[in-house]
Design a protein around this motif. Structure first.
Motif, PDB file in Angstrom:
ATOM      1  N   LEU A 204       4.396  10.555   6.063  1.00  0.00           N
ATOM      2  CA  LEU A 204       3.465   9.866   6.952  1.00  0.00           C
ATOM      3  C   LEU A 204       3.424  10.511   8.335  1.00  0.00           C
ATOM      4  CD1 LEU A 204       4.558   6.228   6.010  1.00  0.00           C
ATOM      5  CD2 LEU A 204       2.509   7.418   5.196  1.00  0.00           C
TER       6      LEU A 204
ATOM      7  N   GLU B 298      10.096   5.410  -4.534  1.00  0.00           N
ATOM      8  CA  GLU B 298       9.188   6.477  -4.107  1.00  0.00           C
ATOM      9  C   GLU B 298       9.337   6.734  -2.608  1.00  0.00           C
ATOM     10  OE1 GLU B 298       5.235   5.161  -4.908  1.00  0.00           O
ATOM     11  OE2 GLU B 298       5.462   3.284  -3.795  1.00  0.00           O
ATOM     12  N   SER B 299       8.798   7.902  -2.200  1.00  0.00           N
ATOM     13  CA  SER B 299       8.809   8.276  -0.786  1.00  0.00           C
ATOM     14  C   SER B 299       7.385   8.535  -0.321  1.00  0.00           C
ATOM     15  CB  SER B 299       9.668   9.532  -0.568  1.00  0.00           C
ATOM     16  OG  SER B 299      11.015   9.296  -0.904  1.00  0.00           O
ATOM     17  N   HIS B 300       7.128   8.266   0.948  1.00  0.00           N
ATOM     18  CA  HIS B 300       5.803   8.451   1.527  1.00  0.00           C
ATOM     19  C   HIS B 300       5.917   9.338   2.763  1.00  0.00           C
ATOM     20  CE1 HIS B 300       3.948   5.148  -0.873  1.00  0.00           C
ATOM     21  NE2 HIS B 300       5.176   4.641  -0.810  1.00  0.00           N
TER      22      HIS B 300
ATOM     23  N   ARG C 104      -1.448   8.790   6.216  1.00  0.00           N
ATOM     24  CA  ARG C 104      -0.822   9.661   5.234  1.00  0.00           C
ATOM     25  C   ARG C 104      -0.753  11.087   5.768  1.00  0.00           C
ATOM     26  NH1 ARG C 104       1.457   6.500   1.165  1.00  0.00           N
ATOM     27  NH2 ARG C 104       0.025   4.789   0.701  1.00  0.00           N
TER      28      ARG C 104
ATOM     29  N   LEU D 153       3.568  -0.815   2.432  1.00  0.00           N
ATOM     30  CA  LEU D 153       3.920   0.132   1.373  1.00  0.00           C
ATOM     31  C   LEU D 153       4.481  -0.524   0.122  1.00  0.00           C
ATOM     32  CD1 LEU D 153       5.630   2.979   3.468  1.00  0.00           C
ATOM     33  CD2 LEU D 153       3.276   2.882   2.619  1.00  0.00           C
TER      34      LEU D 153
END
Length: 335
Positions: A57, A53-55, A111, A20
């Motif tokens: 998942l 930022e954030s992901h 994702r 990431l």
């Protein structure tokens, strides 16, 4: 997050840092929770938070000791999803696969996409009214795309024609204590009526309502690729029409939202293949029997004590539904 999740959190932090962040920044793993559904695999949702930022998942873990024998490994599934996405299928983006010899076994991170996967909500909520109008055509388009993926792009995906699968499911069926006259009849009928097909393609193997992520416009992702194989593409169309995947909407044989003729026409336009109704009917009979054997398997895993599970027990109780459905199909009636 509880302390009991710490080993999983630590592994995800190490795994996702290079995936990431170009600088190797270690993400903070938050909102980790196991999702409901999925009798063959664990599914976890979480957020990986970086400084900027954030992901959102999803982690998919295979329960390897209790995986039904025909399923792909999670490593194969991740590779297949990536290939499908590159060929125009609405599939999630795989971020990273778990390395070998990690304490959690095989798995991958993908994702998290917006959408609903629960069939009852998809079929009944007003929010998805327009989606229901679009789903039959979108199913046809995605199936055509799946079936067009060059086999040269597929690594170690097993070939499974009708005979091979009948052998597999017959052997599995004989390994459980229950005997069913309806299933015995179906096995014999399927042996005697195998379609003459020379057309082979990648088959998703579990393309149905319940494995489709749906938003207000229709399909946002095709999920659960673990039963994929090389075989007859009509198998996917028949499986989509199995009564169990209509969730009470028996009048709409395509997933509880559409009609067979509309599916066939849309698939012919998208794929260039000719669809014969009796050919798809064969695979609908096969799919009904196959689901019945899988229900037996889920009951056996629970009753044997190897993995007691309310979900597996509930699925196991559906054997009788499959018996009724397969007999209706073989009598020329639509379940």
């Amino acid at each position: 997050m509880t302390e009991g999740h710490k080993p999983l959190r630590d592994l995800l932090t190490e795994l996702l840092a290079p995936a990431l962040s170009s600088t190797g920044e270690r993400p903070a793993i938050t909102q980790l929770q196991r999702l409901t559904g999925g009798a063959a695999a664990q599914t976890w949702a979480f957020v990986a938070e970086l400084e900027s930022e954030s992901h959102a998942l999803i982690l998919r873990l295979g329960q390897d000791q209790q995986q039904f024998g025909a399923a792909l490994s999670k490593r194969q599934e991740a590779q297949l999803i990536t290939a499908a996405r590159h060929h125009g299928v609405l599939a999630p983006e795989v971020v990273v696969s778990l390395p070998e010899d990690n304490p959690l076994g095989e798995g991958f991170v993908m994702r998290r996409l917006a959408g609903e996967a629960l069939p009852q909500r998809i079929l009944r909520d007003d929010r998805y009214a327009r989606a229901r109008e679009n789903l039959t055509g979108q199913c046809a388009d995605n199936l055509a795309a799946i079936h067009s993926i060059p086999q040269t792009r597929l690594d170690n995906i097993p070939a499974m024609d009708a005979d091979t699968q009948l052998d597999f499911y017959r052997s599995a069926y004989l390994g459980y204590p229950l005997r069913s006259a309806a299933f015995e009849y179906a096995f014999r009928w399927l042996r005697q009526h195998r379609p003459d097909t020379r057309d082979e393609a990648l088959v998703h193997g579990d393309f149905r309502n319940g494995n489709l992520l749906v938003d207000e416009q229709g399909i946002s992702a095709v999920l659960d690729w673990e039963l994929a194989h090389i075989g007859d593409p009509m198998e996917d169309l028949g499986w989509l029409c199995v009564n169990s995947w209509r969730f009470g909407r028996r009048d709409k044989p395509v997933g509880g939202f559409g009609q067979r003729d509309d599916l066939y026409r849309a698939y012919e336009r998208a794929s260039g293949r000719v669809v014969k109704a009796d050919h798809v009917h064969y695979w609908e009979v096969f799919g009904t029997l196959k689901w019945g054997v899988i229900c037996l398997y889920q009951a056996h895993v629970h009753l044997s004590g190897s993995e007691p599970s309310l979900e597996r027990a509930a699925i196991g109780r559906r054997v009788s539904e499959c018996e009724v459905d397969v007999l209706s199909l073989l009598r020329g009636q639509q379940p």
